[in-house]
Design an enzyme around this catalytic site. Structure first.
Site, PDB file in Angstrom:
ATOM      1  N   GLN A 184      55.270 -55.052 -30.779  1.00 51.19           N
ATOM      2  CA  GLN A 184      56.525 -54.304 -30.836  1.00 51.19           C
ATOM      3  C   GLN A 184      57.268 -54.373 -29.514  1.00 51.19           C
ATOM      4  O   GLN A 184      58.494 -54.426 -29.471  1.00 51.19           O
ATOM      5  CB  GLN A 184      56.239 -52.851 -31.216  1.00 51.19           C
ATOM      6  CG  GLN A 184      57.450 -51.919 -31.180  1.00 51.19           C
ATOM      7  CD  GLN A 184      58.520 -52.312 -32.168  1.00 51.19           C
ATOM      8  OE1 GLN A 184      58.300 -53.147 -33.036  1.00 51.19           O
ATOM      9  NE2 GLN A 184      59.697 -51.720 -32.042  1.00 51.19           N
ATOM     10  N   GLU A 185      56.536 -54.350 -28.419  1.00 50.43           N
ATOM     11  CA  GLU A 185      57.168 -54.343 -27.099  1.00 50.43           C
ATOM     12  C   GLU A 185      57.764 -55.696 -26.732  1.00 50.43           C
ATOM     13  O   GLU A 185      58.870 -55.767 -26.193  1.00 50.43           O
ATOM     14  CB  GLU A 185      56.134 -53.927 -26.037  1.00 50.43           C
ATOM     15  CG  GLU A 185      55.749 -52.466 -26.083  1.00 50.43           C
ATOM     16  CD  GLU A 185      56.871 -51.537 -25.639  1.00 50.43           C
ATOM     17  OE1 GLU A 185      57.801 -52.001 -24.955  1.00 50.43           O
ATOM     18  OE2 GLU A 185      56.818 -50.346 -25.979  1.00 50.43           O
ATOM     19  N   SER A 186      57.029 -56.786 -26.978  1.00 54.98           N
ATOM     20  CA  SER A 186      57.498 -58.083 -26.469  1.00 54.98           C
ATOM     21  C   SER A 186      57.329 -59.240 -27.432  1.00 54.98           C
ATOM     22  O   SER A 186      57.788 -60.349 -27.145  1.00 54.98           O
ATOM     23  CB  SER A 186      56.734 -58.426 -25.187  1.00 54.98           C
ATOM     24  OG  SER A 186      55.390 -58.761 -25.500  1.00 54.98           O
TER      25      SER A 186
END
Length: 373
Positions: A274-276
């Site tokens: 989700q972050e990267s």
């Protein structure tokens, strides 16, 4: 019931049965105004407006029912609904949106520029409802809103590639996550998939090389200090020149690191994705760096947790930083959901305010990703 007016010389009569008057609404269509003209009588006015002398006298505080003065304005019942009530309320335009992969209820509401509550009400859903590709969602909006939703700003189309995130795409195209989300009809926290098409706003027909592009300093609706944005730009430039591991290698790195530190590997994978999108080159305008999108302050905390200095520009150290932070947050909270919320929102803010609205969406997305890992 039609009531005929008695002669002006006739004694005052009860026009309606007293029981009927007591039970009936004296003004079912509301009130209007009658200006007394020469020759008018209270009996005649009552008959004209299909009411009784008693109702008029009580409404207008008339004591002498046999004497009214020309020019006096009396409150009288409307005999028909007001003109504004005659016209039916125009139905709001109804649009049926077919859910696509990556859509969320918040994103659909944002696309059509309507409150989330109206989408939920129109479809008998709740904020916790799960929608699926192919499902039909009804959106009711004002005509201008519906038109605006169909005429989004022109831009270029972008096909999502493996490892892409909204943040990384926004940085690459010198725009913001919010602008891409609005133009593409998704939420800023939507999960994007390889092959999905997004709209990059404000670039149709324009050149990206004729003018110097400013350093992006806005992310997810928040504008960061110039010094932070410039530090992020420097880190981005450094990583652009470095060799970074593939997504497959990064995934294995996350799993092994999570197991080594006693963290659920699937949860770590979901947060990192989700972050990267498992992309070490991702750097946000907030200077959140690498696979786990760790900002420098959090990196220093992670170094203390790990017992050594961690270099966030190094893929393994970056993953280690994110994993040990997740471990610490898991110990400080009572559920994986709250640990994920603290990772996104900050532990102090979570303890003080609870989950923000966007935090709840972030948690739902991560927990859904976790099930796919």
């Amino acid at each position: 019931m039609v009531i005929s007016a008695p002669p002006a010389t006739a004694p005052e009569v009860v026009v309606l049965p007293s029981a009927g008057v007591a039970a009936a609404n004296p003004a079912p269509h509301g009130w209007t105004t009658h200006t007394v003209r020469p020759g008018d009588t209270l009996i005649g006015i009552a008959a004209r407006y299909r009411t009784t002398v008693g109702v008029l006298a009580a409404r207008n505080e008339i004591r002498d029912r046999g004497h009214i003065v020309a020019g006096t304005r009396l409150a009288v019942p409307r005999t028909t609904p007001a003109k504004s009530a005659k016209r039916p309320t125009p139905q709001q335009p109804r649009t049926v949106h077919v859910v696509r992969s990556g859509d969320t209820l918040i994103g659909i509401a944002a696309r059509y520029r309507v409150p989330l509550a109206s989408v939920l009400k129109a479809n008998r859903l709740t904020a916790r409802s799960v929608i699926h590709p192919g499902q039909k969602v009804t959106v009711r909006a004002a005509a201008a809103t519906a038109t605006a939703a169909r005429t989004v700003a022109k831009g270029t189309r972008y096909r999502v590639r493996a490892g892409d995130t909204l943040g990384a795409i926004a940085i690459r195209h010198r725009t913001s996550v919010g602008a891409i989300a609005r133009a593409s009809g998704i939420s800023t926290r939507s999960v994007i998939r390889p092959g999905q098409r997004l709209t990059i706003p404000g670039r149709a027909g324009g050149s990206t090389t004729t003018a110097k592009q400013p350093v992006p300093d806005t992310f997810n609706g928040v504008r960061y200090p110039r010094s932070v944005a410039e530090a992020a730009a420097r880190n981005r430039a450094i990583l652009a020149k470095r060799s970074v591991p593939s997504r497959t290698t990064t995934k294995s790195m996350i799993v092994s690191t999570a197991r080594r530190h006693g963290v659920d590997p699937k949860l770590a994978l979901a947060v990192a994705y989700q972050e990267s999108g498992w992309n070490q080159r991702a750097v946000s305008p907030a200077n959140a760096v690498g696979v786990m999108q760790v900002i420098p302050d959090a990196g220093r905390w992670a170094s203390d947790l790990a017992g050594r200095r961690l270099d966030l520009l190094d893929p393994q150290d970056n993953v280690t930083a994110g994993v040990v932070i997740l471990r610490a947050l898991g110990r400080a909270t009572t559920s994986p959901e709250k640990a994920v919320a603290a990772y996104y929102q900050g532990l102090g803010a979570l303890q003080k305010h609870g989950m923000y609205t966007d935090t709840k969406q972030y948690v739902r997305t991560v927990m859904a990703l976790r099930k796919t890992m």
